[in-house]
Design an enzyme around this catalytic site. Sequence first.
Site, PDB file in Angstrom:
ATOM      1  N   HIS A 181      -8.094   3.292  -3.329  1.00 11.91           N
ATOM      2  CA  HIS A 181      -8.885   3.455  -2.115  1.00 11.91           C
ATOM      3  C   HIS A 181      -9.901   4.562  -2.396  1.00 11.91           C
ATOM      4  CE1 HIS A 181      -5.854   1.624   0.934  1.00 11.91           C
ATOM      5  NE2 HIS A 181      -5.578   1.186  -0.274  1.00 11.91           N
TER       6      HIS A 181
ATOM      7  N   GLN B  73       6.868   8.822  14.016  1.00 10.79           N
ATOM      8  CA  GLN B  73       5.805   8.558  13.042  1.00 10.79           C
ATOM      9  C   GLN B  73       4.886   7.421  13.516  1.00 10.79           C
ATOM     10  OE1 GLN B  73       6.859   6.514   9.410  1.00 10.79           O
ATOM     11  NE2 GLN B  73       5.671   7.942   8.188  1.00 10.79           N
TER      12      GLN B  73
ATOM     13  N   GLU C 284       0.852  -1.199   0.000  1.00 11.58           N
ATOM     14  CA  GLU C 284       0.000   0.000   0.000  1.00 11.58           C
ATOM     15  C   GLU C 284       0.881   1.239   0.000  1.00 11.58           C
ATOM     16  OE1 GLU C 284      -3.401   0.121   2.726  1.00 11.58           O
ATOM     17  OE2 GLU C 284      -2.817   2.159   3.257  1.00 11.58           O
TER      18      GLU C 284
ATOM     19  N   LYS D 235       8.380   3.635   0.711  1.00 12.35           N
ATOM     20  CA  LYS D 235       9.822   3.343   0.760  1.00 12.35           C
ATOM     21  C   LYS D 235      10.016   1.912   0.270  1.00 12.35           C
ATOM     22  CE  LYS D 235      10.469   6.142   4.927  1.00 12.35           C
ATOM     23  NZ  LYS D 235      10.983   7.380   4.380  1.00 12.35           N
TER      24      LYS D 235
HETATM   25  P1  FAD Z   1     -16.834   1.753   8.802  1.00 15.09           P
HETATM   26  O1  FAD Z   1     -16.725   0.336   8.453  1.00 15.09           O
HETATM   27  O2  FAD Z   1     -18.000   2.524   8.271  1.00 15.09           O
HETATM   28  O3  FAD Z   1     -16.782   1.854  10.385  1.00 15.09           O
HETATM   29  C1  FAD Z   1     -16.594   3.090  11.056  1.00 15.09           C
HETATM   30  C2  FAD Z   1     -17.129   2.989  12.476  1.00 15.09           C
HETATM   31  O4  FAD Z   1     -18.559   2.912  12.451  1.00 15.09           O
HETATM   32  C3  FAD Z   1     -16.669   1.738  13.230  1.00 15.09           C
HETATM   33  O5  FAD Z   1     -16.496   2.067  14.577  1.00 15.09           O
HETATM   34  C4  FAD Z   1     -17.830   0.765  13.051  1.00 15.09           C
HETATM   35  O6  FAD Z   1     -17.885  -0.185  14.093  1.00 15.09           O
HETATM   36  C5  FAD Z   1     -19.007   1.722  13.059  1.00 15.09           C
HETATM   37  N1  FAD Z   1     -20.149   1.260  12.257  1.00 15.09           N
HETATM   38  C6  FAD Z   1     -20.123   0.702  11.042  1.00 15.09           C
HETATM   39  N2  FAD Z   1     -21.362   0.449  10.610  1.00 15.09           N
HETATM   40  C7  FAD Z   1     -22.208   0.875  11.570  1.00 15.09           C
HETATM   41  C8  FAD Z   1     -23.621   0.918  11.724  1.00 15.09           C
HETATM   42  N3  FAD Z   1     -24.435   0.449  10.767  1.00 15.09           N
HETATM   43  N4  FAD Z   1     -24.149   1.466  12.859  1.00 15.09           N
HETATM   44  C9  FAD Z   1     -23.349   1.958  13.828  1.00 15.09           C
HETATM   45  N5  FAD Z   1     -21.985   1.939  13.741  1.00 15.09           N
HETATM   46  C10 FAD Z   1     -21.433   1.417  12.632  1.00 15.09           C
HETATM   47  N6  FAD Z   1      -8.622   6.377   5.423  1.00 15.09           N
HETATM   48  C11 FAD Z   1      -8.553   7.300   4.424  1.00 15.09           C
HETATM   49  O7  FAD Z   1      -8.961   8.456   4.632  1.00 15.09           O
HETATM   50  N7  FAD Z   1      -8.033   6.979   3.193  1.00 15.09           N
HETATM   51  C12 FAD Z   1      -7.587   5.725   2.904  1.00 15.09           C
HETATM   52  O8  FAD Z   1      -7.139   5.454   1.803  1.00 15.09           O
HETATM   53  C13 FAD Z   1      -7.644   4.730   3.924  1.00 15.09           C
HETATM   54  N8  FAD Z   1      -7.230   3.453   3.716  1.00 15.09           N
HETATM   55  C14 FAD Z   1      -7.341   2.513   4.686  1.00 15.09           C
HETATM   56  C15 FAD Z   1      -6.962   1.184   4.408  1.00 15.09           C
HETATM   57  C16 FAD Z   1      -7.070   0.190   5.384  1.00 15.09           C
HETATM   58  C17 FAD Z   1      -6.665  -1.229   5.042  1.00 15.09           C
HETATM   59  C18 FAD Z   1      -7.537   0.526   6.683  1.00 15.09           C
HETATM   60  C19 FAD Z   1      -7.595  -0.530   7.756  1.00 15.09           C
HETATM   61  C20 FAD Z   1      -7.924   1.833   6.971  1.00 15.09           C
HETATM   62  C21 FAD Z   1      -7.865   2.837   5.981  1.00 15.09           C
HETATM   63  N9  FAD Z   1      -8.273   4.159   6.209  1.00 15.09           N
HETATM   64  C22 FAD Z   1      -8.182   5.104   5.208  1.00 15.09           C
HETATM   65  C23 FAD Z   1      -8.778   4.552   7.533  1.00 15.09           C
HETATM   66  C24 FAD Z   1     -10.317   4.467   7.646  1.00 15.09           C
HETATM   67  O9  FAD Z   1     -10.907   5.398   6.760  1.00 15.09           O
HETATM   68  C25 FAD Z   1     -10.691   4.791   9.094  1.00 15.09           C
HETATM   69  O10 FAD Z   1     -10.261   3.795   9.955  1.00 15.09           O
HETATM   70  C26 FAD Z   1     -12.156   5.165   9.351  1.00 15.09           C
HETATM   71  O11 FAD Z   1     -12.238   5.761  10.640  1.00 15.09           O
HETATM   72  C27 FAD Z   1     -13.110   3.992   9.311  1.00 15.09           C
HETATM   73  O12 FAD Z   1     -13.294   3.538   8.064  1.00 15.09           O
HETATM   74  P2  FAD Z   1     -14.110   2.135   7.806  1.00 15.09           P
HETATM   75  O13 FAD Z   1     -14.179   1.983   6.352  1.00 15.09           O
HETATM   76  O14 FAD Z   1     -13.545   1.059   8.613  1.00 15.09           O
HETATM   77  O15 FAD Z   1     -15.539   2.581   8.388  1.00 15.09           O
END
Ligand code: FAD
Length: 302
Positions: free
Chosen positions: A78, A223, A18, A283
Amino acid sequence: MRFPDFFKCAKRPIISFEIFPPKTEKALENLLQVIPELIELSPDYITVTYGAMGSTREKTLEIASLIKQHYNMETACHLTCVGASQREIDNILMRIYKAGIQNIVALRGDPPRGERDFSAPADGYSYAYQLVEHIRRFEKTFIGQENFFGIAVAGYPEKHIEAPSLEEDILHLKRKVEAGADIVITQLFFNNEFYFNFVKKAKALNISVPIIPGLMPIVSVRQIKRITSMCGATIPPSLQEELEEAIDDDEKASEIGIRQCIKQARELLENGVPGLHFYVLNKSQHISRIMSAIKPYIYPKS
Ligand code: FAD
């Protein structure tokens, strides 16, 4: 090739890297030099993150297209729900489709800096599962082909920072998979027990898609402290102690990070994980050493 096709008949673990679109021209130049070095390491695909807001968003598609077209390497864009109406999401999806990119990592995104709660943009979405549903609808309406995209969603072995419990978070993960996600990529973690426990709990809820552990080799103490404080991953006390000795020494931190990452990757591979997703932080040197060390575990007969 789509995410599920990689994992369907895989005879070995699938490796992905990534990278993120840099904010400055100089850092972009540097990334363009690093990309061929990463490709030399033969990952199966490379994913490109989506910036919280602003200019780097445009670069996600640019970089993913460049890797796909110039290096013939499979990529994923993403995509988050941050600041996007449904119409804007359609526009981005159409551009991803036209660029020939077949994989999307679908995320909600984080709340803007300084805000605790995520609020859905006007005519946009509050949760990643809604974005996954949107992508599946888009394919039918605009491409005329179901499951055109491979979709990955995020999983959190130590639970998402906003979730009240791991159990509740995994129930929400299930919803993302039911909405059409093909694979789960996890948040970084430094103790494999979190991953094993997470997979066990997910399987108990009949989540049967591949759950790919995400590993981040540490390159700087400051970091990694910043990253873990934002995403809620914990650093085990023994690793923390080692890192204290390297606060102002990135070379030393990097050595500790490489050792830690190799140890985790080997144990995960020995336990039959479907793949490894490395957050390579744009990196190549550290991941090159890690890949050499784990090669016999990925290709046992080579
Ligand atoms: P969700 O799955 O929507 O979950 C968010 C929160 O809401 C969780 O606490 C979940 O338990 C809760 N939730 C979900 N559904 C419901 C529901 N129906 N009712 C009530 N609560 C609910 N961020 C970026 O900005 N850009 C990126 O490119 C990026 N890439 C990432 C790649 C990976 C592999 C990972 C692990 C994270 C990445 N992130 C990125 C970070 C991510 O956007 C954050 O962690 C964000 O806070 C949550 O995203 P999610 O898609 O997991 O959200």
